[in-house]
Design a protein around this motif. Structure first.
Motif, PDB file in Angstrom:
ATOM      1  N   LEU A   1      41.700 -67.929  86.495  1.00 57.71           N
ATOM      2  CA  LEU A   1      42.927 -68.444  85.890  1.00 57.71           C
ATOM      3  C   LEU A   1      43.327 -67.572  84.715  1.00 57.71           C
ATOM      4  CD1 LEU A   1      42.314 -72.297  85.944  1.00 57.71           C
ATOM      5  CD2 LEU A   1      43.820 -70.974  87.427  1.00 57.71           C
ATOM      6  N   ARG A   2      44.597 -67.266  84.621  1.00 62.92           N
ATOM      7  CA  ARG A   2      45.153 -66.431  83.550  1.00 62.92           C
ATOM      8  C   ARG A   2      46.437 -67.056  83.030  1.00 62.92           C
ATOM      9  NH1 ARG A   2      41.227 -62.857  82.762  1.00 62.92           N
ATOM     10  NH2 ARG A   2      40.651 -61.703  84.610  1.00 62.92           N
ATOM     11  N   LEU A   3      46.755 -66.762  81.785  1.00 66.07           N
ATOM     12  CA  LEU A   3      48.051 -67.130  81.227  1.00 66.07           C
ATOM     13  C   LEU A   3      48.936 -65.892  81.263  1.00 66.07           C
ATOM     14  CD1 LEU A   3      47.068 -69.340  78.171  1.00 66.07           C
ATOM     15  CD2 LEU A   3      48.256 -70.070  80.241  1.00 66.07           C
ATOM     16  N   VAL A   4      50.082 -66.011  81.900  1.00 66.79           N
ATOM     17  CA  VAL A   4      51.012 -64.897  81.983  1.00 66.79           C
ATOM     18  C   VAL A   4      52.330 -65.313  81.346  1.00 66.79           C
ATOM     19  CG1 VAL A   4      49.957 -63.901  84.056  1.00 66.79           C
ATOM     20  CG2 VAL A   4      51.814 -65.541  84.291  1.00 66.79           C
ATOM     21  N   PRO A   5      53.023 -64.377  80.700  1.00 64.53           N
ATOM     22  CA  PRO A   5      54.312 -64.723  80.100  1.00 64.53           C
ATOM     23  C   PRO A   5      55.261 -65.288  81.160  1.00 64.53           C
ATOM     24  CG  PRO A   5      53.599 -62.553  79.374  1.00 64.53           C
ATOM     25  CD  PRO A   5      52.656 -62.976  80.475  1.00 64.53           C
ATOM     26  N   ALA A   6      55.931 -66.370  80.819  1.00 64.16           N
ATOM     27  CA  ALA A   6      56.908 -67.009  81.701  1.00 64.16           C
ATOM     28  C   ALA A   6      58.070 -67.472  80.829  1.00 64.16           C
ATOM     29  CB  ALA A   6      56.266 -68.178  82.438  1.00 64.16           C
ATOM     30  N   PRO A   7      58.813 -66.513  80.288  1.00 65.39           N
ATOM     31  CA  PRO A   7      59.853 -66.886  79.330  1.00 65.39           C
ATOM     32  C   PRO A   7      60.894 -67.823  79.925  1.00 65.39           C
ATOM     33  CG  PRO A   7      59.992 -64.555  79.934  1.00 65.39           C
ATOM     34  CD  PRO A   7      58.787 -65.107  80.596  1.00 65.39           C
ATOM     35  N   SER A   8      61.279 -68.779  79.102  1.00 68.83           N
ATOM     36  CA  SER A   8      62.348 -69.698  79.497  1.00 68.83           C
ATOM     37  C   SER A   8      63.673 -68.948  79.427  1.00 68.83           C
ATOM     38  CB  SER A   8      62.377 -70.896  78.542  1.00 68.83           C
ATOM     39  OG  SER A   8      62.742 -70.473  77.245  1.00 68.83           O
ATOM     40  N   LEU A   9      64.703 -69.540  79.985  1.00 69.31           N
ATOM     41  CA  LEU A   9      66.028 -68.942  79.933  1.00 69.31           C
ATOM     42  C   LEU A   9      66.455 -68.713  78.491  1.00 69.31           C
ATOM     43  CD1 LEU A   9      68.305 -67.934  81.684  1.00 69.31           C
ATOM     44  CD2 LEU A   9      69.231 -70.244  81.726  1.00 69.31           C
ATOM     45  N   GLN A  10      66.157 -69.671  77.625  1.00 67.91           N
ATOM     46  CA  GLN A  10      66.478 -69.544  76.196  1.00 67.91           C
ATOM     47  C   GLN A  10      65.763 -68.352  75.573  1.00 67.91           C
ATOM     48  OE1 GLN A  10      65.484 -72.982  73.867  1.00 67.91           O
ATOM     49  NE2 GLN A  10      66.223 -72.086  71.966  1.00 67.91           N
ATOM     50  N   GLU A  11      64.478 -68.173  75.892  1.00 65.27           N
ATOM     51  CA  GLU A  11      63.717 -67.049  75.336  1.00 65.27           C
ATOM     52  C   GLU A  11      64.285 -65.723  75.826  1.00 65.27           C
ATOM     53  OE1 GLU A  11      59.157 -67.859  74.957  1.00 65.27           O
ATOM     54  OE2 GLU A  11      59.931 -69.128  76.588  1.00 65.27           O
ATOM     55  N   LEU A  12      64.718 -65.661  77.091  1.00 59.22           N
ATOM     56  CA  LEU A  12      65.285 -64.430  77.627  1.00 59.22           C
ATOM     57  C   LEU A  12      66.603 -64.074  76.948  1.00 59.22           C
ATOM     58  CD1 LEU A  12      64.586 -64.885  81.439  1.00 59.22           C
ATOM     59  CD2 LEU A  12      63.487 -63.259  79.887  1.00 59.22           C
TER      60      LEU A  12
END
Length: 124
Positions: free
Chosen positions: A111-122
């Motif tokens: 298991l890994r944490l990968v960046p998954a930016p929200s629309l707001q963050e983008l």
């Protein structure tokens, strides 16, 4: 590119990076070289498929904000949670220091944490 970004051809992309580096300023050449090595690292370590999935998710965000399961002050706390006694489900979203990450399983099953930016963050 006429096709979807996540469907890039590895060898053609590497050739294109090499060609782009030749006519670029030195600072850009260094950045392109790092990008080429990063791409090769993903290929050599068997993570290219996971990277393609990541590209698909990050370049085609959903219009609504994902549900954030947990919030953490730093990555150390988030990693401890991911690898704890009750591991989260794949695709679970968490916030780490205000940035959105998703739980994914790499090719080795870890298991890994990968960046998954929200629309707001983008948009920021």
């Amino acid at each position: 590119m006429t096709k979807r970004l996540a469907e890039f051809e590895f060898e053609a992309t590497c050739r294109t990076l090499g060609g782009a580096a030749k006519g670029s300023p030195e600072e850009a050449q260094d950045a392109i070289e790092v990008a080429a090595y990063a791409l090769h690292f993903l290929y050599a370590t068997g993570q290219l498929k996971v990277f393609r999935e990541y590209l698909q998710d990050v370049k085609e965000p959903v219009s609504r904000s994902p549900h954030i399961e947990r919030e953490f002050a730093d990555m150390a706390q988030a990693s401890a949670w991911v690898h704890g006694q009750s591991p989260p489900e794949v695709e679970t979203r968490v916030a780490v220091a205000g940035k959105t990450y998703a739980v994914w399983r790499d090719d080795a099953g870890t298991l890994r944490l990968v960046p998954a930016p929200s629309l707001q963050e983008l948009e920021e």
